[in-house]
Design a protein around this motif. Structure first.
Motif: not given
Ligand code: ADP
Length: 613
Positions: A136, A373, A375-376, A381, A400-407, A416
């Motif tokens: 990343d 993350y 990097t952030r 998240v 909703s998108s960006g909510g942390g599902k893939s995380t 991680y």
């Protein structure tokens, strides 16, 4: 006038003008260890060459002395006979010089090449085991540069410094002693003039190095532009950005060209100036030497020897100052290479418990997980996130998108480390489990953009388990609904898919990826937006394949299209970093909460899409 170009060139490499890490000499010596005898032999040979070079001017001088003696009638015997002894000595010296030159160049390059190959292998191995967050933080180009340019720079300056550096230094010392011996007067005169050229040369040299560095950076910049455009050709084409890309590249290249021209101008001036100065020095020596010969203080041969020896010194000094630049560059490059080699990942690739296949149930549980993350940092998240996935069940994660599902999926794969809380598999903290076993055997991961390698379909599927037989590969392909279309290709399983699998459709690619994941026979399956990139028809076929394969496995489905997860055993709605609703489709709809809102939104959207078509 360049305002048509919208894409700015990305930031420069971190290290292109920033500070390099300190150089690790211990590491260098440990690398040289196995080749120490080769290296010592090369060094010895290069010293021999230096010693021979120091003697050559004197022997040349004695040849000249014999000639002048014969001409002036001081020696009456046959010329051929008189010249024989010094001439033969010169021949022997030249011969020996060639042989030893060959020896040191050959041995040194073999040491250099072996060390470089070793470095490359160690570096690649180290890159492969780094944490995902490493990738990343660093751009691909930057990492690849360390494997290519930096190792190349390090190798060539290592070779140059040892061969030319030692030789030049020895020659300077040796020749200085011999000119001192020939004529102290002329030597002192020379010593008075030399420092000025060294000072001017050093200043000029550092300016040239700066020019060269700037030119290099600019070249890298322009390469970056074309690399990015070529590897994203479809996007460039789809946005009709060809002329803009062309213009951007032309601008960067013109700048590189200008900087290189400036460098060429500088080098030309430098060379011309040095030549003029050095030739002036030769003329001066001839003038002073001529007077000394006239007053019988030295012989013509001595003047000859003095000239050749002092030229050797000049050449050596020039080489040393060039070498200084190489040395600085080589040490910087070496330090950057060593830095990555020594870098230890937070999560090692192997080590830890492996649960035997027959006793693995596949109960997954997230307990009060907090994560941001690397990097952030400071922007969590997931916050105090808890979720239980019972063995063998299908759980859908929506939100909703960006909510942390893939995380959530990345954390289960241990890409991680969680900051707080823990994730367990059959009640074992996954930090206690062997990461390679977890990723390679326990979990099958299928995401939105499957990556196929440039090899046959057979080998692409076998990537899931390298020791699988052809029959096992075919069985996995059948299970993934892929056998049919693969057999419809003229070459069947031997069909080579393009660099990025560009020759087959998205749905076919996805089914190959599913077969690959199934080959591991994983107890846990993660489907991260596996069908989102597909059209409705391909989605249906892939979905059919997926419905078959989830049986008997703990499955985590991350889905954008809610219609695809209606049959999931459990649906978890994620918002603001934790689970806000949990239940099955019917109970969640009844609740009229966030899930219901999302469903309503999507149904309305679908209806609009259908009517507008
Ligand atoms: P979802 O799958 O729900 O769309 P993600 O898990 O992909 O959401 O992302 C959650 C948040 O984490 C987003 O704000 C995203 O920008 C951020 N994020 C995702 N991946 C990374 C990463 N590799 N580095 C830094 N931030 C990331």
């Amino acid at each position: 006038k360049n305002k048509a170009s919208t894409r700015l060139v990305g930031s420069k490499d971190e290290n292109s003008d920033g500070k390099d890490p300190p150089f690790d000499w211990k590491k260098l010596f440990s690398l040289l260890g196995p080749h120490i005898w080769h290296l010592l032999a090369a060094i010895a040979a290069s010293f021999v060459v230096a010693a021979l070079n120091i003697q050559i001017p004197q022997v040349l001088g004695s040849v000249v002395n014999v000639m002048t003696a014969v001409m002036s009638g001081k020696i009456v015997e046959n010329f051929a006979l008189a010249i024989q002894a010094p001439a033969m000595k010169l021949v022997k010296l030249y011969l020996a010089q060639s042989v030893f030159t060959f020896a040191y160049i050959y041995m040194l390059s073999s040491v250099g090449e072996r060390v470089a190959a070793q470095l490359k292998k160690e570096l690649f191995a180290s890159i492969l085991r780094q944490d995902i967050s490493f990738f990343d933080k660093h751009r691909t180009g930057e990492i690849v540069n360390r494997l290519t340019t930096d190792i190349q720079d390090f190798k060539s300056s290592f070779k140059l410094c040892i061969s030319q550096g030692l030789r030049s230094f020895t020659q300077i010392v040796g020749c200085a002693a011999s000119i001192m011996f020939i004529s102290p007067q002329m030597t002192v005169g020379m010593l008075l003039v030399m420092p000025s050229i060294v000072v001017v040369g050093t200043i000029f040299g550092s300016v040239l190095r700066k020019f060269s560095r700037e030119a290099q950076i600019q070249i890298a910049q322009s390469t970056c532009v074309c690399e990015e455009a070529i590897s994203n050709m479809r996007t460039v084409r789809a946005f009709a950005m060809e002329s803009q890309e062309q213009e951007l590249f032309a601008r960067e290249t013109d700048l590189a060209c200008k900087l290189n021209e400036r460098l060429g101008l500088g080098i030309g001036l430098f060379q011309g100036g040095t030549n003029f100065f050095l030739n002036g020095l030769v003329l001066g020596t001839l003038w002073v030497g001529g007077k000394l010969i006239a007053s019988n203080q030295i012989e013509a041969g001595d003047l000859m020897a003095f000239l050749v020896a002092s030229q050797t010194i000049q050449r050596s000094v020039a080489q040393l100052s060039l070498l200084f630049g190489h040395l600085v560059r080589g040490l910087g490059a070496g330090a950057r290479v060593f830095e990555y080699i020594e870098l230890e990942p937070n999560v090692p690739l192997t080590g830890g418990k492996k649960i035997p296949y027959h006793s693995l149930f596949g109960d997954v549980s997230f307990e009060n997980v907090t994560f941001s993350y690397p990097t952030r940092e400071g922007q969590p998240v997931l916050k105090d996130f808890s979720l239980k996935v019972p063995a063998g069940k299908v759980i859908a994660i929506v939100g909703s998108s960006g909510g942390g599902k893939s995380t959530i999926a990345s954390l289960l794969e241990r890409f991680y480390e969680v900051d707080e809380g823990r994730i367990t598999l059959d009640d074992f903290d996954i930090r206690k489990l062997d990461p390679s076993w977890l990723r390679g055997r326990a979990i099958g991961f299928i995401n939105q953009e499957p990556v196929l390698f440039a090899t046959s379909i057979m080998e692409n599927i076998r990537y899931g388990r390298p020791n699988a037989t052809d029959l096992e590969v075919i069985a996995a392909a059948r299970l993934a609904n892929a056998d049919g279309f693969i057999n419809s290709f003229p070459l069947g399983y031997n069909t080579v898919v393009g660099e990025r699998g560009a020759t087959i459709s998205g749905g076919q690619k996805q089914r190959i990826a599913i077969a690959r994941a199934l080959l591991k026979n994983p107890s846990i399956l993660i489907l991260d937006e596996a069908t989102s990139a597909l059209d409705t028809e391909s989605e249906r076929i892939v979905q059919e394949a997926l419905d078959q394969v989830v049986h008997g496995r703990t499955t985590i489905v991350i889905a954008h299209r809610l219609s695809t997860i209606r049959n999931a055993d459990i649906i978890a709605v994620v918002a603001n970093g934790h689970v806000v609703e949990l239940g099955d489709d019917i109970s969640l709809r009844r609740k009229r909460g966030l899930y219901w809102t999302l469903v309503q939104q999507q149904e309305r959207q679908e209806l609009e899409d259908a009517t507008s078509n």
